[in-house]
Design a protein around this motif. Sequence first.
Motif: not given
Length: 333
Positions: A43-47, A73-92, A329-333
Amino acid sequence: MAETNLKVVLASRPDGKPSTANFRVETGPLPEPAEGEVLVRNQWLSIDPYMRGRMMDIRTYAEPVALGDVMVGDTAGVVVASRHADFAVGDAVAGPLGWQRYGTLPGQALRRVDTARVPLSAGLGVAGMPGVTAWVGLMDLCAPQAGETVVVTAASGGVGGVAGQLARIAGCRVVGVAGGPDKCRHVVEDLGFDACLDYRAEDFRQQLKAAVPQGIDCIFDNVGGPVLDALVGRLKPFARVALCGAISEVDNPSPTGLRRLLPLIVNRVKLQGFIVGDHPARWPVAIDALSGHVAAGRIHYRETIADGLENAPQALLDLLAGRSLGKQLVRIT
């Protein structure tokens, strides 16, 4: 979920100053997470300034971006699919997913963003890499003590603004250096610095002498060049200098480095360059402390936002030209 991924790749290397023509926008299929990986909708890109160096075919502390590859670049967003035990869909989460709408990374390469204390975008700024950079350089290298004088260059930027506020929290007198009256006004009125000097002013050196009559105990430098030279002349015995960046050398065909070594020797100055990636153990400590400061209203920040991933190249050019205020920042739409 979109059926295609939008990404920006490095199309060519700059010949002189970079331009938007050095980049290319592409579409492609959504990446599939492998075992142990996570798929993130960014959702966000760091410049950040370091990106300019990654565009060149010159190895420094990191490999350059290959032509045709997604820009780093670093980004921030939301998990939409996970194959890692420590992360679930919806995690920021935040991590180095690059200039793209979707990306996959191993779970250990991601960090959670505590959106109960800071907005998701702040996971790329004050509670992300720039904030940790400020923390390591200021708290670990400068180690400020109450009553000392700290000078921060590029004080209106995402790193400098945080470094100066950390120094204020530590009980120091803090003087910023920035380019232009508007940025200096932001540094004093919004960020709470004691003073800010416009390095473009003809009487900059006279203003500096008046602002630090007893000298400087610590410099947090993001600029280098003539500005750092002027500051070095005001250092006190046993002062510390944290060298974070050298933006004055970007696209400068004839950069000038430190020319005044005698004050460093006579005053027994500790001068150290650093890369925040060399300090992984400090990231959790710094992010937790910085998030707490933001939540409590002790640290303030400003964001300059460009909308749309396709506008990321221009956002980088604006940052390098000094047209950004605070964190770009860049807001990724």
